[in-house]
Design an enzyme around this catalytic site. Structure first.
Site, PDB file in Angstrom:
ATOM      1  N   HIS A 122       0.796  -1.241   0.082  1.00  0.00           N
ATOM      2  CA  HIS A 122       0.009  -0.170  -0.046  1.00  0.00           C
ATOM      3  C   HIS A 122       0.886   1.281  -0.094  1.00  0.00           C
ATOM      4  O   HIS A 122       0.505   2.246  -0.594  1.00  0.00           O
ATOM      5  CB  HIS A 122      -0.831   0.060   0.985  1.00  0.00           C
ATOM      6  CG  HIS A 122      -2.222  -0.645   0.876  1.00  0.00           C
ATOM      7  ND1 HIS A 122      -2.916  -1.372   1.706  1.00  0.00           N
ATOM      8  CD2 HIS A 122      -2.961  -0.916  -0.236  1.00  0.00           C
ATOM      9  CE1 HIS A 122      -4.226  -1.894   1.416  1.00  0.00           C
ATOM     10  NE2 HIS A 122      -3.939  -1.489  -0.112  1.00  0.00           N
ATOM     11  N   ARG A 155       6.157  -8.155 -18.499  1.00  0.00           N
ATOM     12  CA  ARG A 155       7.196  -9.165 -18.072  1.00  0.00           C
ATOM     13  C   ARG A 155       6.565  -9.901 -16.924  1.00  0.00           C
ATOM     14  O   ARG A 155       6.035  -9.705 -15.813  1.00  0.00           O
ATOM     15  CB  ARG A 155       8.391  -8.519 -17.121  1.00  0.00           C
ATOM     16  CG  ARG A 155       9.439  -7.798 -18.317  1.00  0.00           C
ATOM     17  CD  ARG A 155      10.501  -6.905 -17.653  1.00  0.00           C
ATOM     18  NE  ARG A 155      11.398  -6.422 -18.392  1.00  0.00           N
ATOM     19  CZ  ARG A 155      11.745  -5.027 -18.644  1.00  0.00           C
ATOM     20  NH1 ARG A 155      10.857  -4.320 -18.346  1.00  0.00           N
ATOM     21  NH2 ARG A 155      12.634  -4.856 -19.325  1.00  0.00           N
ATOM     22  N   ARG A 177       5.230 -11.777 -22.338  1.00  0.00           N
ATOM     23  CA  ARG A 177       6.332 -12.520 -22.750  1.00  0.00           C
ATOM     24  C   ARG A 177       6.461 -13.692 -21.714  1.00  0.00           C
ATOM     25  O   ARG A 177       6.110 -13.519 -20.585  1.00  0.00           O
ATOM     26  CB  ARG A 177       7.892 -11.405 -22.183  1.00  0.00           C
ATOM     27  CG  ARG A 177       8.987 -12.487 -22.822  1.00  0.00           C
ATOM     28  CD  ARG A 177      10.125 -11.516 -22.304  1.00  0.00           C
ATOM     29  NE  ARG A 177      10.201 -11.102 -20.936  1.00  0.00           N
ATOM     30  CZ  ARG A 177      11.274 -10.192 -20.557  1.00  0.00           C
ATOM     31  NH1 ARG A 177      11.991  -9.564 -21.465  1.00  0.00           N
ATOM     32  NH2 ARG A 177      11.444  -9.952 -19.372  1.00  0.00           N
ATOM     33  N   GLU A 228      16.953 -10.822 -29.121  1.00  0.00           N
ATOM     34  CA  GLU A 228      17.919 -10.291 -28.524  1.00  0.00           C
ATOM     35  C   GLU A 228      19.153 -11.188 -28.142  1.00  0.00           C
ATOM     36  O   GLU A 228      19.906 -11.048 -27.325  1.00  0.00           O
ATOM     37  CB  GLU A 228      17.188 -10.147 -26.828  1.00  0.00           C
ATOM     38  CG  GLU A 228      16.389 -11.387 -26.378  1.00  0.00           C
ATOM     39  CD  GLU A 228      15.781 -11.258 -25.181  1.00  0.00           C
ATOM     40  OE1 GLU A 228      15.821 -10.167 -24.379  1.00  0.00           O
ATOM     41  OE2 GLU A 228      14.913 -12.182 -24.797  1.00  0.00           O
ATOM     42  N   ASN A 272      18.040  -4.493 -24.530  1.00  0.00           N
ATOM     43  CA  ASN A 272      18.991  -4.735 -23.331  1.00  0.00           C
ATOM     44  C   ASN A 272      19.827  -5.886 -23.592  1.00  0.00           C
ATOM     45  O   ASN A 272      21.085  -5.630 -23.363  1.00  0.00           O
ATOM     46  CB  ASN A 272      18.173  -4.637 -22.164  1.00  0.00           C
ATOM     47  CG  ASN A 272      17.016  -3.766 -21.875  1.00  0.00           C
ATOM     48  OD1 ASN A 272      17.101  -2.584 -22.529  1.00  0.00           O
ATOM     49  ND2 ASN A 272      16.018  -3.959 -21.125  1.00  0.00           N
ATOM     50  N   ASP A 273      19.304  -7.186 -23.698  1.00  0.00           N
ATOM     51  CA  ASP A 273      20.051  -8.000 -23.921  1.00  0.00           C
ATOM     52  C   ASP A 273      20.759  -8.105 -25.168  1.00  0.00           C
ATOM     53  O   ASP A 273      22.063  -8.585 -25.240  1.00  0.00           O
ATOM     54  CB  ASP A 273      19.305  -9.415 -23.924  1.00  0.00           C
ATOM     55  CG  ASP A 273      19.176  -9.659 -22.436  1.00  0.00           C
ATOM     56  OD1 ASP A 273      19.902  -9.671 -21.531  1.00  0.00           O
ATOM     57  OD2 ASP A 273      17.736  -9.920 -22.044  1.00  0.00           O
ATOM     58  N   ARG A 332      25.807  -6.454 -19.107  1.00  0.00           N
ATOM     59  CA  ARG A 332      24.762  -5.414 -18.765  1.00  0.00           C
ATOM     60  C   ARG A 332      24.725  -5.163 -17.359  1.00  0.00           C
ATOM     61  O   ARG A 332      24.271  -3.990 -16.887  1.00  0.00           O
ATOM     62  CB  ARG A 332      23.373  -5.374 -19.368  1.00  0.00           C
ATOM     63  CG  ARG A 332      22.465  -6.598 -18.680  1.00  0.00           C
ATOM     64  CD  ARG A 332      21.331  -7.165 -19.378  1.00  0.00           C
ATOM     65  NE  ARG A 332      20.211  -6.532 -18.915  1.00  0.00           N
ATOM     66  CZ  ARG A 332      18.748  -6.764 -19.253  1.00  0.00           C
ATOM     67  NH1 ARG A 332      18.681  -7.630 -20.123  1.00  0.00           N
ATOM     68  NH2 ARG A 332      17.721  -6.226 -18.779  1.00  0.00           N
ATOM     69  N   CYS A 374      11.352  -3.287 -27.405  1.00  0.00           N
ATOM     70  CA  CYS A 374      10.689  -3.309 -26.010  1.00  0.00           C
ATOM     71  C   CYS A 374      11.976  -3.151 -25.072  1.00  0.00           C
ATOM     72  O   CYS A 374      11.693  -3.269 -23.966  1.00  0.00           O
ATOM     73  CB  CYS A 374       9.884  -4.552 -25.575  1.00  0.00           C
ATOM     74  SG  CYS A 374      10.690  -5.974 -25.743  1.00  0.00           S
TER      75      CYS A 374
HETATM   76  C1  PEP Z   1      15.680  -6.854 -23.365  1.00  0.00           C
HETATM   77  O1  PEP Z   1      16.576  -7.572 -23.301  1.00  0.00           O
HETATM   78  O2  PEP Z   1      15.717  -5.805 -23.980  1.00  0.00           O
HETATM   79  C2  PEP Z   1      14.256  -6.666 -22.781  1.00  0.00           C
HETATM   80  C3  PEP Z   1      13.379  -5.938 -23.154  1.00  0.00           C
HETATM   81  O3  PEP Z   1      14.170  -7.839 -21.835  1.00  0.00           O
HETATM   82  P1  PEP Z   1      14.749  -7.865 -20.050  1.00  0.00           P
HETATM   83  O4  PEP Z   1      15.180  -6.476 -20.156  1.00  0.00           O
HETATM   84  O5  PEP Z   1      13.539  -8.046 -19.312  1.00  0.00           O
HETATM   85  O6  PEP Z   1      15.715  -8.672 -20.180  1.00  0.00           O
HETATM   86 MG    MG Z   2      15.969  -9.538 -22.331  1.00  0.00          MG
END
Ligand code: PEP
Ligand code: MG
Length: 661
Positions: free
Chosen positions: A307, A414, A450, A548, A571-572, A582, A619
Site C-alpha cells: 500500500h 514481464r 512475454r 535479443e 537490453n540483452d 549489462r 521493447c
Molecule cells: C531486453 O532484453 O531488451 C528486454 C526488454 O528484456 P529484459 O530487459 O527483461 O531482459
Molecule cells: Mg531480455
C-alpha cells in the site's frame, strides 16, 4: 440451504468487494458461509473471505442457516452475479484493489549494490515509485512494540477483554474520523477503509480474544494474532493478497498503541521536500500524512504492490522500498537522494551528486508539465502508418499509470514478477486471472505477454537451477521453459484462456533457433486441444519472438516466416552483440546500444521483418530514447514499448518527425 454460482466480481473477492459482501451478509440473522473447493468460511469475516482467494469466474456456493436464509442467499448470490446492482457504495471509486494502483514501479531491485559507476556509494532497493528527489532526511523509526508476555490471573481476564475491545473501538473510530474528514483522495480512502475492516474483523478480534481468554495479556495477544493472520496472507497464491500482510501488522500496531495509551510518532512535522525514511510505515499513517510536503519515501519493508507503494505512486512521490537492514544506514543521514526508477538511494550526497539530482528534479518537472498534451495523440509516420507507443509493465498495479500516460496497449508484460513474488509457482488459475485482467484493461489494443524469462541469476521458488559459470549464457528464458513443459504449459494454457478477453499476443524470450518456436507452437497446440477437451473457453493468439541474441538476428529472415511479430530486446541484444555484461559497471561503456554493431543488428532485424510483412517492434530501453526513435522508425519499426513515464515524450518525438516531413 445453499446455492452455487459463478463469481462475476471483477478481480474476485479482494479487499473492498470482500467488505461489501460482508456488509450484506451481516444484514442477515442467519449464519452464512461461502464455500470454494470444499472449503467453507464465514461470510461475515472479510479477512476470511479474502483468504479464500475467490477469483472472478470461479464457482462458489453460498450456504445459509437461519430464519432469513432464503433472503440472505438471494442477496449474496445477487451480489456475486451482479456486483454493481443496488449497492450503497460509500467508498466506490476508492477501491484498494489492484485496479486502482497508479504509476509504475520499474523492476524489483537486485542485491544491494555497494558502488555505482561514478563511485558514489548507493544502496539498492525495490524501485517502487518512479521519479527522482533530493532533500533533507526525515527519519521515522517508531519504537518496536513488544508484548510484556504477562500471564493473566483468572480474575483479570474480563477486564483485559474490555480493555482490548475499547482499544479496537478507539482505533476504529479514529479511522472513521479520518474517512469522514473528506480530505483523502479516492484511492487513499479505499485503503483506509480496508484497514478499518481488518481492525473490525472477527478473524483478528476473535483470535485476540481467544488468546486473552487463555491468559495472554492483550498487547501480546494482538501481536501474536496479527502475526498469524499476516502469515496466512503471505502464503496465498495471489500477490495482491500477499501485500495485505503488512496491513495486518499495521492494524495490530495501532491497536497495541491504543492499549498502551501511546500515540504513533507523528509525521505532521515533516519539512517541505523531505525524504521520509522508515523501516516500515503503516499505509494509514502515510495516507494521513502531509503528502504534499513529502519529497520521497525510503523503507526497509515493502515492495512494488504494498500500500505504501500504491499511495506513493498515486501522489507522484518517488519511492524506494524493501531495503532490508540497509535502512539502518539511513537512520543518521542528514540528506538523501533517491532514484525511484532505478531503486537507488544515496546517503548524504556530495556536492556533485546533489547538484546532479537537483538538476534532474527540475528538468523532470518542467518536462512533465509540457508533455501532457501528447497523452491522447495517435502518432503516425508521414505516410499515415500508425506507430504504436505501448507500455512495458510487470504487474497489474502498473495498468493505471500506463493508461494515464496514454499507452496504446502493452508491448512487454514481464511475467517474472508473478513468479518471483511467491513461495511457490503461480497456478494456471492465478496466471489466467492476471493475463485476463490485462487483456480487458487494454482491449482492443494488444497486450504482448512475454513467457517466463528467468535464469540462474534470478532463481525462483519451485525451479531448481543448476550452478552455472555463466548464467547469462545458460539455462534461461525459452531454454528453461521448453525443458520444463509442466511449468511452460501452465503459462501457455493461462494465456490461451486469457485471449478470450482481449487482444493477447505472446512472445518468447532469448530465442536463438527456429526449433524453439516450432516446439513452442506444438505445445500451444497441445494446450489448446486439452482446453477444448475440458470444455474451457480459450482463443488463439499471435506468437512472436524477442530478438535479443545475435543468433536470432542472423536467422531473422527465416524466423520471420515462422512468427507473427518481432520485438527487439535491446537490453540483452546489446550485451550479447558487444559481449559486455549489462550488469557490470566496468564494461558499461561497451554496453551501448548506439554502437554501430548493435545498430546494424537492429537494422538487419527490421529489414527481415519488413520484407516478410510482419510487425517489428522494440521493447528494450532504447525504444523510449527520443534521440534514437527517428532512426528506428526510419528502419521500419512500427511499435515501440517503454516505461509509462517515457510514453508522452516518445509520442511528441514521433509527432515532431511527421510534422517535419
Ligand atoms: C531486453 O532484453 O531488451 C528486454 C526488454 O528484456 P529484459 O530487459 O527483461 O531482459
Ligand atoms: Mg531480455
Amino acid at each position: 440451504m445453499e446455492r452455487s454460482t459463478i463469481v462475476r466480481v471483477h478481480e474476485g473477492l479482494h479487499a473492498r468487494p470482500a467488505t461489501r459482501f460482508v456488509k450484506l451478509a451481516k444484514g442477515f440473522e442467519s449464519d452464512v458461509e461461502l464455500v470454494k473447493d470444499g472449503k467453507a468460511v464465514s461470510a461475515k469475516s472479510s479477512v476470511k473471505l479474502m483468504l479464500l482467494a475467490v477469483k472472478e469466474n470461479q464457482e462458489v456456493t453460498v450456504r445459509a442457516n437461519g430464519a432469513d436464509a432464503i433472503e440472505a442467499i438471494e442477496a449474496l448470490i445477487g451480489y456475486l452475479e451482479n456486483p454493481r446492482a443496488g449497492l450503497d457504495d460509500e467508498n466506490d471509486g476508492g477501491e484498494a484493489g489492484p485496479e486502482t494502483a497508479a504509476a509504475a514501479p520499474a523492476r524489483e531491485g537486485g542485491p544491494p549494490a555497494a558502488t555505482a559507476v561514478d563511485g558514489t556509494p548507493k544502496l539498492q532497493g525495490v524501485a517502487a515509485s518512479e521519479g527522482v528527489a533530493v532533500g533533507p532526511a526525515f527519519a521515522h523509526f517508531p519504537p518496536e512494540i513488544e508484548g510484556p508476555g504477562r500471564r493473566l490471573q483468572a480474575d483479570e481476564i474480563e477486564g483485559e477483554l474490555k480493555r482490548f475491545r475499547g482499544a479496537v473501538a478507539s482505533v476504529q473510530s479514529r479511522m472513521d474520523r479520518t474517512l469522514a474528514e473528506n480530505n483523502l483522495s479516492a484511492g487513499d480512502r479505499g485503503i483506509v477503509a480496508a484497514l478499518r475492516d481488518i481492525a473490525a474483523d472477527d478473524s483478528l478480534t476473535g483470535e485476540v480474544e481467544r488468546l486473552i481468554k487463555g491468559g495472554d495479556d492483550a498487547v501480546s495477544a494482538v501481536i501474536a494474532a496479527a502475526a498469524t493472520i499476516a502469515a496466512d496472507f503471505s502464503a496465498v497464491d495471489d500477490h495482491y493478497l500477499n501485500a495485505r500482510a503488512d496491513d495486518v501488522h499495521a492494524v495490530g500496531r495501532q491497536i497495541c498503541l491504543a492499549l498502551l495509551g501511546q500515540d504513533e510518532l507523528s509525521l505532521e512535522t515533516i519539512p517541505q521536500g523531505a525524504i521520509l525514511i522508515a523501516d516500515d510505515i503503516g499505509a494509514w499513517d502515510l495516507a494521513r500524512a502531509p503528502l504534499k510536503r513529502i519529497g520521497g519515501v525510503v523503507c526497509g519493508h515493502g515492495g512494488a504492490t504494498s500500500h505504501i507503494a500504491i499511495i506513493a505512486r498515486s501522489h507522484g512521490i518517488p519511492a524506494v522500498l524493501g531495503l532490508g537492514d540497509k535502512i539502518n544506514e539511513l537512520r543518521t543521514a542528514r540528506e538523501v537522494a533517491i532514484d525511484g526508477n532505478a531503486g537507488h538511494v544515496i546517503v548524504d550526497p556530495d556536492e556533485a551528486a546533489r547538484a546532479d539530482f537537483s538538476r534532474r528534479v527540475e528538468a523532470a518537472a518542467q518536462e512533465r508539465a509540457g508533455l501532457k498534451v501528447f497523452k491522447n495523440v495517435t502518432p503516425t509516420r508521414a505516410d499515415g502508418t500508425v506507430i504504436e507507443v505501448a507500455a512495458n509493465i510487470g504487474s497489474l498495479e502498473e495498468i493505471e499509470a500506463a493508461q494515464k500516460a496514454g499507452a496504446m496497449g502493452v508491448g512487454l508484460f514481464r511475467t517474472e514478477l508473478l513468479f518471483m513474488r511467491h513461495m511457490h509457482l503461480p497456478s494456471e488459475e492465478m496466471q489466467a486471472g492476471t493475463y485476463s485482467a490485462l487483456a480487458k484493461a487494454f482491449a482492443p489494443h494488444p497486450v504482448i505477454v512475454r513467457t517466463l524469462d528467468i535464469g540462474g541469476d534470478k532463481p525462483i521458488a519451485g525451479i531448481e537451477f543448476p550452478d552455472e559459470e555463466n548464467p547469462f549464457l545458460g539455462w534461461r528464458g525459452i531454454r528453461m521453459c521448453l525443458d520444463r513443459p509442466d511449468i511452460f504449459k501452465r503459462q501457455l494454457r493461462a494465456l490461451l484462456r486469457a485471449a478470450v478477453h482481449g487482444n493477447i499476443k505472446v512472445m518468447l524470450p532469448m530465442v536463438s533457433e527456429i526449433g524453439e518456436v516450432t516446439r513452442t507452437r506444438a505445445l500451444v497446440d497441445e494446450c489448446a486441444a486439452e482446453l477444448k477437451a475440458e470444455g474451457v473457453p480459450h482463443a488463439d493468439f499471435d506468437l512472436g519472438v524477442m530478438i535479443e541474441t545475435p543468433a536470432a538476428v542472423l536467422i531473422a529472415p527465416a524466423l520471420a516466416k515462422e512468427v507473427a511479430f518481432f520485438s527487439i530486446g535491446t537490453n540483452d541484444l546489446t550485451q550479447y552483440i558487444m559481449a559486455a555484461d549489462r550488469l557490470n559497471p566496468t564494461v558499461a561503456k561497451l554496453n551501448d546500444v548506439t554502437n554501430p554493431a548493435v545498430m546494424s543488428a537492429i537494422e538487419l532485424t527490421a529489414k527481415a521483418g519488413v520484407a516478410a510483412g510482419i510487425m517489428v517492434g522494440m521493447c528494450g530501453e532504447a525504444a523510449g530514447r527520443p534521440d534514437l526513435i527517428p532512426t528506428f522508425i526510419g528502419m521500419g519499426l512500427t511499435e515501440l514499448s517503454m516505461s509509462p513515464a517515457s510514453i508522452q515524450r516518445a509520442k511528441k518525438t514521433i509527432a515532431a518527425m511527421a510534422a517535419e516531413q
